[in-house]
Design a protein around this motif. Structure first.
Motif, PDB file in Angstrom:
ATOM      1  N   GLY A   1       0.542 -12.819   0.872  1.00  0.00           N
ATOM      2  CA  GLY A   1       1.905 -12.961   0.384  1.00  0.00           C
ATOM      3  C   GLY A   1       2.723 -11.694   0.456  1.00  0.00           C
ATOM      4  O   GLY A   1       3.926 -11.720   0.194  1.00  0.00           O
ATOM      5  N   GLY A   2       2.081 -10.579   0.814  1.00  0.00           N
ATOM      6  CA  GLY A   2       2.792  -9.309   0.915  1.00  0.00           C
ATOM      7  C   GLY A   2       3.189  -9.003   2.348  1.00  0.00           C
ATOM      8  O   GLY A   2       2.573  -9.488   3.294  1.00  0.00           O
ATOM      9  N   SER A   3       4.195  -8.164   2.500  1.00  0.00           N
ATOM     10  CA  SER A   3       4.717  -7.842   3.827  1.00  0.00           C
ATOM     11  C   SER A   3       4.123  -6.578   4.423  1.00  0.00           C
ATOM     12  O   SER A   3       4.207  -6.363   5.637  1.00  0.00           O
ATOM     13  N   LEU A   4       3.521  -5.711   3.593  1.00  0.00           N
ATOM     14  CA  LEU A   4       3.009  -4.435   4.081  1.00  0.00           C
ATOM     15  C   LEU A   4       1.614  -4.612   4.675  1.00  0.00           C
ATOM     16  O   LEU A   4       0.754  -5.247   4.078  1.00  0.00           O
ATOM     17  N   GLU A   5       1.393  -4.040   5.855  1.00  0.00           N
ATOM     18  CA  GLU A   5       0.120  -4.221   6.554  1.00  0.00           C
ATOM     19  C   GLU A   5      -0.968  -3.289   6.049  1.00  0.00           C
ATOM     20  O   GLU A   5      -2.141  -3.584   6.163  1.00  0.00           O
ATOM     21  N   GLY A   6      -0.584  -2.121   5.507  1.00  0.00           N
ATOM     22  CA  GLY A   6      -1.563  -1.171   5.019  1.00  0.00           C
ATOM     23  C   GLY A   6      -2.346  -0.517   6.143  1.00  0.00           C
ATOM     24  O   GLY A   6      -1.965  -0.628   7.314  1.00  0.00           O
ATOM     25  N   PRO A   7      -3.443   0.161   5.778  1.00  0.00           N
ATOM     26  CA  PRO A   7      -3.979   0.226   4.418  1.00  0.00           C
ATOM     27  C   PRO A   7      -3.162   1.146   3.509  1.00  0.00           C
ATOM     28  O   PRO A   7      -2.720   2.210   3.930  1.00  0.00           O
ATOM     29  N   LEU A   8      -2.996   0.709   2.274  1.00  0.00           N
ATOM     30  CA  LEU A   8      -2.311   1.515   1.271  1.00  0.00           C
ATOM     31  C   LEU A   8      -2.828   1.173  -0.108  1.00  0.00           C
ATOM     32  O   LEU A   8      -3.310   0.066  -0.350  1.00  0.00           O
ATOM     33  N   ARG A   9      -2.717   2.148  -0.997  1.00  0.00           N
ATOM     34  CA  ARG A   9      -3.124   1.922  -2.384  1.00  0.00           C
ATOM     35  C   ARG A   9      -1.937   1.353  -3.150  1.00  0.00           C
ATOM     36  O   ARG A   9      -0.815   1.870  -3.073  1.00  0.00           O
ATOM     37  N   VAL A  10      -2.178   0.317  -3.908  1.00  0.00           N
ATOM     38  CA  VAL A  10      -1.115  -0.364  -4.642  1.00  0.00           C
ATOM     39  C   VAL A  10      -0.731   0.461  -5.870  1.00  0.00           C
ATOM     40  O   VAL A  10      -1.595   0.922  -6.616  1.00  0.00           O
ATOM     41  N   ASP A  11       0.557   0.639  -6.055  1.00  0.00           N
ATOM     42  CA  ASP A  11       1.095   1.284  -7.246  1.00  0.00           C
ATOM     43  C   ASP A  11       1.926   0.245  -7.989  1.00  0.00           C
ATOM     44  O   ASP A  11       3.004  -0.143  -7.525  1.00  0.00           O
ATOM     45  N   GLU A  12       1.426  -0.228  -9.125  1.00  0.00           N
ATOM     46  CA  GLU A  12       2.106  -1.310  -9.844  1.00  0.00           C
ATOM     47  C   GLU A  12       3.472  -0.882 -10.373  1.00  0.00           C
ATOM     48  O   GLU A  12       4.296  -1.729 -10.731  1.00  0.00           O
ATOM     49  N   ARG A  13       3.729   0.417 -10.415  1.00  0.00           N
ATOM     50  CA  ARG A  13       5.027   0.904 -10.884  1.00  0.00           C
ATOM     51  C   ARG A  13       6.070   0.950  -9.768  1.00  0.00           C
ATOM     52  O   ARG A  13       7.261   1.024 -10.043  1.00  0.00           O
ATOM     53  N   GLN A  14       5.601   0.928  -8.518  1.00  0.00           N
ATOM     54  CA  GLN A  14       6.531   1.067  -7.398  1.00  0.00           C
ATOM     55  C   GLN A  14       6.571  -0.150  -6.478  1.00  0.00           C
ATOM     56  O   GLN A  14       7.626  -0.509  -5.976  1.00  0.00           O
ATOM     57  N   HIS A  15       5.413  -0.747  -6.239  1.00  0.00           N
ATOM     58  CA  HIS A  15       5.358  -1.856  -5.294  1.00  0.00           C
ATOM     59  C   HIS A  15       5.786  -3.167  -5.943  1.00  0.00           C
ATOM     60  O   HIS A  15       5.681  -3.344  -7.151  1.00  0.00           O
ATOM     61  N   ARG A  16       6.244  -4.080  -5.087  1.00  0.00           N
ATOM     62  CA  ARG A  16       6.629  -5.422  -5.523  1.00  0.00           C
ATOM     63  C   ARG A  16       5.640  -6.439  -4.976  1.00  0.00           C
ATOM     64  O   ARG A  16       4.924  -6.189  -3.996  1.00  0.00           O
ATOM     65  N   ALA A  17       5.634  -7.618  -5.594  1.00  0.00           N
ATOM     66  CA  ALA A  17       4.722  -8.669  -5.158  1.00  0.00           C
ATOM     67  C   ALA A  17       4.992  -9.084  -3.721  1.00  0.00           C
ATOM     68  O   ALA A  17       4.052  -9.423  -2.990  1.00  0.00           O
ATOM     69  N   ASP A  18       6.265  -9.072  -3.292  1.00  0.00           N
ATOM     70  CA  ASP A  18       6.552  -9.477  -1.917  1.00  0.00           C
ATOM     71  C   ASP A  18       6.140  -8.416  -0.912  1.00  0.00           C
ATOM     72  O   ASP A  18       6.153  -8.664   0.295  1.00  0.00           O
ATOM     73  N   GLU A  19       5.733  -7.235  -1.380  1.00  0.00           N
ATOM     74  CA  GLU A  19       5.248  -6.179  -0.497  1.00  0.00           C
ATOM     75  C   GLU A  19       3.725  -6.168  -0.396  1.00  0.00           C
ATOM     76  O   GLU A  19       3.174  -6.002   0.693  1.00  0.00           O
ATOM     77  N   VAL A  20       3.050  -6.342  -1.535  1.00  0.00           N
ATOM     78  CA  VAL A  20       1.591  -6.197  -1.553  1.00  0.00           C
ATOM     79  C   VAL A  20       0.859  -7.457  -2.004  1.00  0.00           C
ATOM     80  O   VAL A  20      -0.379  -7.501  -1.963  1.00  0.00           O
ATOM     81  N   GLY A  21       1.597  -8.498  -2.431  1.00  0.00           N
ATOM     82  CA  GLY A  21       0.969  -9.709  -2.941  1.00  0.00           C
ATOM     83  C   GLY A  21       0.870  -9.667  -4.460  1.00  0.00           C
ATOM     84  O   GLY A  21       0.752  -8.591  -5.061  1.00  0.00           O
ATOM     85  N   ASP A  22       0.915 -10.833  -5.087  1.00  0.00           N
ATOM     86  CA  ASP A  22       0.907 -10.869  -6.549  1.00  0.00           C
ATOM     87  C   ASP A  22      -0.449 -10.519  -7.152  1.00  0.00           C
ATOM     88  O   ASP A  22      -0.532  -9.802  -8.157  1.00  0.00           O
ATOM     89  N   GLU A  23      -1.535 -10.968  -6.530  1.00  0.00           N
ATOM     90  CA  GLU A  23      -2.855 -10.690  -7.089  1.00  0.00           C
ATOM     91  C   GLU A  23      -3.197  -9.201  -7.045  1.00  0.00           C
ATOM     92  O   GLU A  23      -3.662  -8.641  -8.046  1.00  0.00           O
TER      93      GLU A  23
END
Length: 331
Positions: free
Chosen positions: A84-106
């Motif tokens: 569900g996210g648009s970013l291909e990564g690899p990247l570490r998720v930052d819940e303060r900066q990233h959105r669900a549409d970027e990295v997925g809700d889970e």
């Protein structure tokens, strides 16, 4: 897409007509996995996956394992594809900066509990996590993906639904036949209350040929009194009905329930409709933790959230399995 109703009923006309396509799907999964040793990232890999398509309780299981390992001083990092996210990564998720549409809700939800990485390339994502200090990798989903060598594979199943009608997509809910999944699994974790667990054992116990653990999802009420207030509940998870049933069991007066598709974006139009419906009933809107991370920022203080946590019935057996992977006592 919502799962067809016949997936969870005894085989009938629809599933029988689709059975040849289901057999093809199962064979395709077997071919994809055949002869694949998988990349060894140099640290243990614990896969939390499923045989069914759709929600089975993987995310709460990963969160529980992440916390359990952290409490024992193990630097566990989660790997997710970021559905569900648009970013291909690899990247570490930052819940303060990233959105669900970027990295997925889970992944966004799990990142509140520990390090989470998203990436389409499983090997590259694993290497990034190890380079960042991961001592063990928790693979969220990926049971049917051969990219990484797995040291412990836990198949999570909803005890209420079980393995559905026992057939593969599109004739049933399975990504592969139960027997094929059992041949690669190290453990089955069925999630549900005692009555559902008993029914699961009666229906599927003979086909579960690996150690079988049971668990349940318990709501964190935090002193909340659910009585006396009307609620409009919505959920965009694999099985929204489970969330609604949990609220009712707590005494909540549900004047309206809205089942959305799994991972469905919570657009301004959807939220405005929910707000209008809630206002007609004088109701408070409530949703799941996973849905809450997809809420627009200006809605997060206006929607109530019911968190749940995994409770294992045999913690000693789980700790023994983890200790076997880690090579030392995790108790």
């Amino acid at each position: 897409m919502r799962a067809p109703g016949f997936w969870h009923r005894p085989p009938g006309i629809a599933s029988t007509l689709l059975a040849p396509l289901g057999a093809v799907y199962g064979m395709a999964t077997r071919r994809r996995l055949a002869g694949q040793a998988g990349f060894d990232p140099g640290v243990p890999v614990i896969c939390v996956g499923n045989i069914n398509a759709g929600g089975t309780g993987k995310t709460p299981t990963v969160i529980a394992l992440l916390q359990r390992l952290a409490d024992r001083g193990v630097a566990a990092h989660v790997l997710s594809r970021g559905h569900g996210g648009s970013l291909e990564g690899p990247l570490r998720v930052d819940e303060r900066q990233h959105r669900a549409d970027e990295v997925g809700d889970e992944p966004l939800l799990m990142a509140a509990f520990g390090p989470v990485w998203v990436g389409r390339d499983r090997v590259a994502t694993a290497q990034a996590a190890v380079a960042a200090g991961a001592g063990v990798l928790l693979l969220d989903d990926g049971f049917q993906n051969p990219a990484l060598k797995k040291d412990l594979s836990i198949v999570v199943v909803d005890a209420v639904i079980g393995f559905g009608n026992g057939r593969c997509i599109p004739a049933g809910p399975l990504r592969e036949p139960v027997a094929a999944g059992m041949a690669r699994a190290d453990m089955v974790l069925s999630v549900g209350q005692p009555r559902a667990q008993s029914a699961f054992h009666d229906r599927w116990g003979a086909q579960v040929t690996v150690p079988h653990l049971t668990a349940s999802l318990e709501p964190l009420q935090m002193g909340m009194d659910w009585h006396g207030t009307p609620y409009l509940a919505f959920a965009g998870i694999g099985h929204p009905g489970k969330f609604f049933s949990t609220l009712k069991s707590l005494g909540a007066d549900l004047v309206q329930t809205v089942a959305l598709s799994d991972h469905q974006p919570l657009t301004p139009a959807i939220m405005a409709r929910l707000e209008r419906d809630a206002a007609q009933h004088g109701a408070q809107i409530v949703t799941t933790e996973k849905d809450a991370v997809r809420l627009p920022p200006d809605w997060r203080g206006r929607v109530l959230t019911l968190p749940v946590r995994m409770r294992f019935d045999d913690e000693a057996a789980l700790d023994a399995a983890l200790a076997g992977v880690m090579g030392h006592d995790t108790a």
